[in-house]
Motif scaffolding. Structure first.
Motif, PDB file in Angstrom:
ATOM      1  N   VAL A  35      79.054  94.775  24.991  1.00  0.00           N
ATOM      2  CA  VAL A  35      77.863  95.320  24.313  1.00  0.00           C
ATOM      3  C   VAL A  35      77.293  96.538  25.039  1.00  0.00           C
ATOM      4  O   VAL A  35      76.422  97.227  24.490  1.00  0.00           O
ATOM      5  CB  VAL A  35      76.758  94.246  24.172  1.00  0.00           C
ATOM      6  CG1 VAL A  35      77.267  93.050  23.398  1.00  0.00           C
ATOM      7  CG2 VAL A  35      76.219  93.834  25.525  1.00  0.00           C
TER       8      VAL A  35
ATOM      9  N   LEU B 121      77.057  99.868  23.129  1.00  0.00           N
ATOM     10  CA  LEU B 121      76.052  99.846  22.066  1.00  0.00           C
ATOM     11  C   LEU B 121      74.637  99.943  22.644  1.00  0.00           C
ATOM     12  O   LEU B 121      73.780 100.623  22.082  1.00  0.00           O
ATOM     13  CB  LEU B 121      76.188  98.564  21.236  1.00  0.00           C
ATOM     14  CG  LEU B 121      77.476  98.415  20.411  1.00  0.00           C
ATOM     15  CD1 LEU B 121      77.528  97.043  19.752  1.00  0.00           C
ATOM     16  CD2 LEU B 121      77.572  99.504  19.353  1.00  0.00           C
TER      17      LEU B 121
ATOM     18  N   GLU C 294      71.222 100.576  20.598  1.00  0.00           N
ATOM     19  CA  GLU C 294      71.314  99.412  19.714  1.00  0.00           C
ATOM     20  C   GLU C 294      71.215  98.128  20.535  1.00  0.00           C
ATOM     21  O   GLU C 294      71.693  98.066  21.671  1.00  0.00           O
ATOM     22  CB  GLU C 294      72.646  99.413  18.952  1.00  0.00           C
ATOM     23  CG  GLU C 294      72.785 100.545  17.949  1.00  0.00           C
ATOM     24  CD  GLU C 294      74.044 100.390  17.103  1.00  0.00           C
ATOM     25  OE1 GLU C 294      74.126  99.387  16.368  1.00  0.00           O
ATOM     26  OE2 GLU C 294      74.924 101.251  17.187  1.00  0.00           O
TER      27      GLU C 294
ATOM     28  N   PRO D 235      72.530  94.514  20.007  1.00  0.00           N
ATOM     29  CA  PRO D 235      73.310  93.609  19.151  1.00  0.00           C
ATOM     30  C   PRO D 235      72.717  92.206  19.103  1.00  0.00           C
ATOM     31  O   PRO D 235      72.232  91.686  20.112  1.00  0.00           O
ATOM     32  CB  PRO D 235      74.689  93.600  19.814  1.00  0.00           C
ATOM     33  CG  PRO D 235      74.725  94.826  20.655  1.00  0.00           C
ATOM     34  CD  PRO D 235      73.321  95.045  21.123  1.00  0.00           C
TER      35      PRO D 235
ATOM     36  N   LYS E 155      79.468  99.197   9.547  1.00  0.00           N
ATOM     37  CA  LYS E 155      78.092  99.636   9.759  1.00  0.00           C
ATOM     38  C   LYS E 155      77.653 100.509   8.586  1.00  0.00           C
ATOM     39  O   LYS E 155      78.413 101.352   8.110  1.00  0.00           O
ATOM     40  CB  LYS E 155      78.002 100.419  11.067  1.00  0.00           C
ATOM     41  CG  LYS E 155      76.608 100.917  11.396  1.00  0.00           C
ATOM     42  CD  LYS E 155      76.601 101.686  12.701  1.00  0.00           C
ATOM     43  CE  LYS E 155      75.202 102.208  13.030  1.00  0.00           C
ATOM     44  NZ  LYS E 155      75.179 102.962  14.296  1.00  0.00           N
TER      45      LYS E 155
ATOM     46  N   LYS F 276      73.280  95.158  10.815  1.00  0.00           N
ATOM     47  CA  LYS F 276      72.977  95.246  12.238  1.00  0.00           C
ATOM     48  C   LYS F 276      74.201  94.860  13.046  1.00  0.00           C
ATOM     49  O   LYS F 276      75.016  94.045  12.604  1.00  0.00           O
ATOM     50  CB  LYS F 276      71.803  94.328  12.604  1.00  0.00           C
ATOM     51  CG  LYS F 276      70.487  94.707  11.948  1.00  0.00           C
ATOM     52  CD  LYS F 276      69.386  93.745  12.349  1.00  0.00           C
ATOM     53  CE  LYS F 276      68.058  94.097  11.678  1.00  0.00           C
ATOM     54  NZ  LYS F 276      66.996  93.138  12.055  1.00  0.00           N
ATOM     55  N   ALA F 277      74.303  95.403  14.243  1.00  0.00           N
ATOM     56  CA  ALA F 277      75.410  95.063  15.134  1.00  0.00           C
ATOM     57  C   ALA F 277      75.201  93.657  15.689  1.00  0.00           C
ATOM     58  O   ALA F 277      74.074  93.215  15.897  1.00  0.00           O
ATOM     59  CB  ALA F 277      75.509  96.066  16.262  1.00  0.00           C
TER      60      ALA F 277
ATOM     61  N   ILE G  97      82.696  92.459  18.529  1.00  0.00           N
ATOM     62  CA  ILE G  97      81.572  93.155  17.900  1.00  0.00           C
ATOM     63  C   ILE G  97      81.819  93.247  16.395  1.00  0.00           C
ATOM     64  O   ILE G  97      82.923  93.577  15.949  1.00  0.00           O
ATOM     65  CB  ILE G  97      81.405  94.573  18.479  1.00  0.00           C
ATOM     66  CG1 ILE G  97      81.228  94.527  20.002  1.00  0.00           C
ATOM     67  CG2 ILE G  97      80.214  95.274  17.828  1.00  0.00           C
ATOM     68  CD1 ILE G  97      79.977  93.836  20.474  1.00  0.00           C
TER      69      ILE G  97
ATOM     70  N   TYR H 166      79.389  93.590  12.325  1.00  0.00           N
ATOM     71  CA  TYR H 166      78.099  93.889  11.701  1.00  0.00           C
ATOM     72  C   TYR H 166      77.760  92.801  10.687  1.00  0.00           C
ATOM     73  O   TYR H 166      78.649  92.229  10.038  1.00  0.00           O
ATOM     74  CB  TYR H 166      78.123  95.262  11.038  1.00  0.00           C
ATOM     75  CG  TYR H 166      78.162  96.385  12.050  1.00  0.00           C
ATOM     76  CD1 TYR H 166      76.985  96.967  12.508  1.00  0.00           C
ATOM     77  CD2 TYR H 166      79.372  96.843  12.571  1.00  0.00           C
ATOM     78  CE1 TYR H 166      77.010  97.973  13.461  1.00  0.00           C
ATOM     79  CE2 TYR H 166      79.404  97.854  13.512  1.00  0.00           C
ATOM     80  CZ  TYR H 166      78.219  98.409  13.960  1.00  0.00           C
ATOM     81  OH  TYR H 166      78.248  99.403  14.907  1.00  0.00           O
TER      82      TYR H 166
END
Length: 333
Positions: free
Chosen positions: A79, A82, A87, A89, A119, A126-127, A139, A141
């Motif tokens: 993560v 991101l 972002e 997650p 995305k 959202k992630a 990962i 969405y």
């Protein structure tokens, strides 16, 4: 959760089988304080004599806290790109919701979200990152909006657009088939002659016979004195194919015999006497009783004759049978 999924979850989350771990057990840099699992004395593979109940090929981690720390370290590594972009997650668990037991309120479980393909697929995507299971660190969405125009109809409980299109095609094909058969029957009905043709008569007789069931097939076979030949059944044993025997017999019948055969088929079901009530008399409104009255067959006299016949002593009956079979000597005088 299926049995297979539960078995896999137990192996990952309870037994902590390193062969199913989301991280590399040989990676020393993932959690430097712990080092590589392959050289850790707390895993069963490094000391088989200490863990005799565990198969030698299995590598089970016995330090749950260390295992969790490595999974979390993997999640943080995944993560990080991101987070650097601003972002945050959402954390998603693959475990069943009942495992949470009220803990980890910020974690989402299956059924609390809908997966998005990419995305921006909808304004609410959202992630998210998986925090457990073999896919930990993955990962993807998701969408949590209840009234999303894009995802509110796409759940694991509902068909995909492709499945819906396939079902529509199948439903149309079924309607075409059903209506076509009705139209075919209507066209045949309009062309039927006033009297039975031979093919129609045989078809009706065999179809009627087929619907009577195995017990009535046997009764008709005995009444008609058909030769019953056993053959191999699909399940491996031997059985009598009464439908095949009836087809051959019907094909050899004359039209008058076929008409009589149809009447017998209509009456044979009344030969059944329930074993739980052997004294039950033939009902007056049954086909057999009504037909007997129509053809002036006195059922009471028939029953009396049968009762008298069955009341004879067996020894006397045998003597009468012997006398009947013994040739009569004619006097030459």
């Amino acid at each position: 959760m299926t049995v297979r999924e539960l078995r896999g979850w137990i192996a990952r989350e309870i037994h902590l089988d390193l062969t199913n771990a989301p991280f590399d057990p040989h990676d020393e840099k993932l959690l430097p304080a712990a080092g590589a699992c392959s050289r850790c004395p707390k895993q069963s593979g490094s000391n088989p004599l200490l863990f005799p109940e565990i198969p030698r090929k299995a590598s089970i981690c016995t330090d749950r806290e260390c295992y969790r720390a490595k999974v979390e370290a993997l999640v943080q590594i995944q993560v990080k790109p991101l987070v650097e972009k601003g972002e945050k997650p959402l954390r998603v668990s693959q475990a069943p919701a009942w495992q949470a037991n009220g803990h980890a309120k910020e974690v989402l479980f299956e059924g609390q979200y809908r997966k998005a393909k990419a995305k921006g697929e909808c304004p609410n995507t959202k992630a998210a990152v998986l925090i457990d299971g073999k896919g930990a660190g993955g990962i993807f969405y998701l969408c949590q909006a209840e009234k999303c125009d894009v995802h509110n109809r796409v759940t694991r409980y509902q068909p995909t657009p492709q499945e819906q299109a396939q079902r529509k095609r199948e439903a149309l094909a079924e309607r075409v088939e059903k209506l076509s058969r009705v139209r075919i029957l209507e066209a045949i009905r309009k062309k039927l002659p006033d009297a039975f043709s031979r093919p129609d008569l045989e078809m009706v007789a065999l179809d009627y016979f087929r619907r009577l069931g195995h017990d009535n097939h046997r009764r008709i076979s005995k009444l008609c004195a058909w030769e019953e030949k056993k053959g191999k059944a699909s399940w491996g044993g031997e059985t009598v194919d009464y439908e095949k025997i009836a087809a051959a017999a019907v094909g050899a019948m004359k039209a008058a015999d076929l008409s009589r055969f149809l009447v017998v088929c209509a009456l044979v079901s009344d030969l059944y006497c329930p074993g739980y009530n052997p004294r039950q008399l033939l009902e007056k409104d049954s086909n057999l009783a009504r037909t007997a009255a129509r053809y002036k067959v006195e059922a009471a006299k028939v029953a009396a004759a049968v009762r008298k016949e069955l009341a004879r002593p067996k020894s006397k009956e045998k003597d009468e049978n012997k006398l009947a079979k013994k040739p009569t000597q004619i006097s030459k005088s």
